[in-house]
Design a protein around this motif. Structure first.
Motif, short mmCIF file in Angstrom:
data_model
loop_
_atom_site.label_atom_id
_atom_site.label_comp_id
_atom_site.label_asym_id
_atom_site.label_seq_id
_atom_site.Cartn_x
_atom_site.Cartn_y
_atom_site.Cartn_z
N GLU A 58 73.47 -47.16 -3.91
CA GLU A 58 72.58 -48.06 -3.17
C GLU A 58 71.31 -48.36 -3.96
N TYR A 62 74.20 -51.68 -4.97
CA TYR A 62 75.55 -51.88 -4.44
C TYR A 62 75.52 -51.81 -2.91
N ASN A 63 76.21 -52.77 -2.29
CA ASN A 63 76.39 -52.75 -0.85
C ASN A 63 77.88 -52.75 -0.52
N ASP A 64 78.22 -52.70 0.78
CA ASP A 64 79.62 -52.56 1.18
C ASP A 64 80.48 -53.74 0.71
N ASN A 75 83.72 -49.45 1.67
CA ASN A 75 82.26 -49.34 1.78
C ASN A 75 81.73 -48.42 0.68
N VAL A 76 80.41 -48.31 0.62
CA VAL A 76 79.75 -47.53 -0.42
C VAL A 76 80.14 -46.05 -0.33
N ALA A 281 71.82 -60.32 -0.15
CA ALA A 281 71.27 -59.00 0.20
C ALA A 281 70.29 -58.50 -0.86
N ASP A 282 70.52 -58.86 -2.12
CA ASP A 282 69.60 -58.44 -3.19
C ASP A 282 68.22 -59.05 -2.99
N ASP A 285 66.55 -57.42 0.00
CA ASP A 285 66.06 -56.08 -0.33
C ASP A 285 64.81 -56.13 -1.19
#
Length: 477
Positions: A58, A62-64, A75-76, A281-282, A285
């Motif tokens: 994470e 990295y995400n799911d 998933n992770v 998502a990046d 975040d």
């Protein structure tokens, strides 16, 4: 590499091929997994459990959804479980030396590079005028702090996934976007052409120094900034030798040199567009980190902004110098903490032993950083003649703020940025409320004591939040 792939296939790892839109095979999840093991091998070899590997994944972005597309795991945590089973454990010697002198020296030097812009201000104020230049430089510093935080974070994400050329392209593009944003500041505050140049160049320095430090080009940055440092010190000691205009011109040249060095560092041809590699998502975040950088800069520059509003001498603003110079020591002690935690995890499987030692280790490195900041504060009080009550209050406040920043850096490294933001908002609210009530005569405080109160709230809140978080094994890579 083929041996690595066979190694994974023998253990039941999914090996479905990945295709482009044209149907061309890019790579299999097994080959990508082999590359991931090569990248995260040291983490996997000393991990106590799969959650520790999941935290590392994470932290590298990295995400799911990405794990499913690239490696075939849902998933992770499923991927982390597989890595924990696949990679054999390797014990770490309990007495391994972790205090690498070269790394410590490099990290300590960062504080000097962060503090260099402050050396520019006396000559700039003498040339442009303190009242005219202060607001523009404050706004560009706040923008530069936040923007640099975001671009470096995105670059880390790309580098962690093996897209180093794409990271360089991203940084190069964001450098020029940042310059465009800085150009918008002077018209807003009705600044002249000289202020436009100063604002843009300060923004350029923030971004260039961040890039050069990311790629460990400290010597390049030192060579570029030496003329500015020399002329700035000479101006402080004998302002008539070069004069404000010539000193400022030398500083501008130094900034251009550092920007050129950063531009050279980011040269490279990328196979993919970084904008396409990065996912939504990046970006989401990254926004909290940019907001954290923004709020941190606002907190640091509250004092000079107040002096700009009231048109009063800004000598007590020098009290921020020890805090800025100590940022390199903060990075150093944070690395020491993480390495000591790695040794602790490698030497015991007893969660009770881990829980008993983690707070002791953290408080010891926090005390080491606090001692460094205290020494710098005492030196500043003596050599900068910060002996009036106002300056001393700000020295104490910035000491507390530095301790809070150490805890904040630790929490952000553990993906607890939202908790840090809450603490920053709470501290700013307390400061503004106390200051407002003091102006109305309802509290026996002034702006300086209100700032001290806000810094104290920030540090105490983060310490209370951090101590339980530190006991979670998954936070350590």
């Amino acid at each position: 590499m083929s041996q690595r792939i066979d190694f994974f296939e023998d253990r039941g790892v999914a090996v479905l091929p990945s295709y482009t839109r044209t149907g061309k095979v890019l790579s299999t999840p097994s080959s990508r997994l082999a590359q991931l093991v090569q990248h995260l091998g040291p983490v996997c070899e000393i991990a106590v459990d799969a959650q520790q590997i999941a935290a590392a994944l994470e932290a590298h972005g990295y995400n799911d959804r990405m794990v499913l597309e690239r490696f075939g795991y849902p998933n992770v945590f499923e991927l982390a479980e597989a890595l924990f089973r696949i990679v054999p454990r390797k014990g770490t010697p309990a007495k391994r030396k972790i205090y690498h002198f070269s790394s410590a020296l490099r990290e300590l030097s960062h504080g000097l590079f962060y503090g260099i812009p402050g050396l520019f201000y006396p000559a700039v104020f003498a040339w442009v005028g303190a009242q005219e230049a202060t607001l523009g430089l404050i706004l560009s510093a706040i923008l530069g702090w936040s923007w640099s935080q975001g671009m470096i974070r995105l670059a880390y994400v790309l580098i962690g996934r093996g897209f180093d050329p794409e990271a360089r392209v991203l940084l190069r593009n964001m450098m020029f976007i940042g310059l465009g944003l800085a150009i918008l500041i002077p018209p807003i505050i009705q600044g002249n052409l000289a202020l436009v140049a100063l604002v843009v160049l300060q923004m350029a320095y923030h971004m260039a120094s961040g890039i050069l430090l990311l790629y460990k080009r400290e010597l390049w940055l030192l060579a570029a900034t030496l003329p500015a440092v020399g002329s700035g010190v000479l101006f402080l000691l004998a302002p008539d030798v070069l004069g404000a205009a010539t000193t400022t011109l030398v500083m501008m040249v130094s900034v251009l040199l550092s920007f050129g060095a950063a531009f050279i560092t980011t040269q490279g041809k990328a196979t993919h567009s970084p904008w396409k590699v990065l996912q939504r998502a990046d970006w989401l975040d990254t926004l909290p980190l940019m907001l954290y950088g923004l709020l941190s800069a606002i907190f640091v520059f509250i004092n000079p902004f107040w002096h700009w509003v009231t048109n009063t001498p800004i000598v007590s603003g020098l009290a921020v110098i020890p805090l800025v110079l100590s940022m390199g020591g903060l990075e150093w002690q944070l690395r020491v903490f993480l390495e000591r935690m790695s040794l602790l995890l490698a030497s015991t499987n007893d969660l009770g032993v881990f829980a008993r030692n983690v707070n002791r280790i953290f408080l010891s490195v926090l005390a080491s950083y606090g001692l460094l900041l205290l020494v710098l504060s005492l030196l500043a009080a003596v050599f900068l003649n910060l002996r009036d009550s106002e300056s001393q209050i700000f020295l104490v406040a910035n000491f507390l703020l530095g301790l809070g920043f150490f805890v904040a850096f630790t929490l952000t490294s553990m993906n607890r940025t939202l908790r840090v933001l809450l603490g920053m908002v709470l501290a700013l609210t307390v400061y503004l409320a106390a200051f407002g009530l003091s102006l109305q005569g309802l509290l026996p405080l002034d702006g300086h004591l209100s700032y001290l109160l806000g810094c104290g709230v920030f540090t105490m809140y983060l310490l209370l939040v951090a101590l339980p978080v530190l006991r979670e094994i998954r936070n350590y890579q």
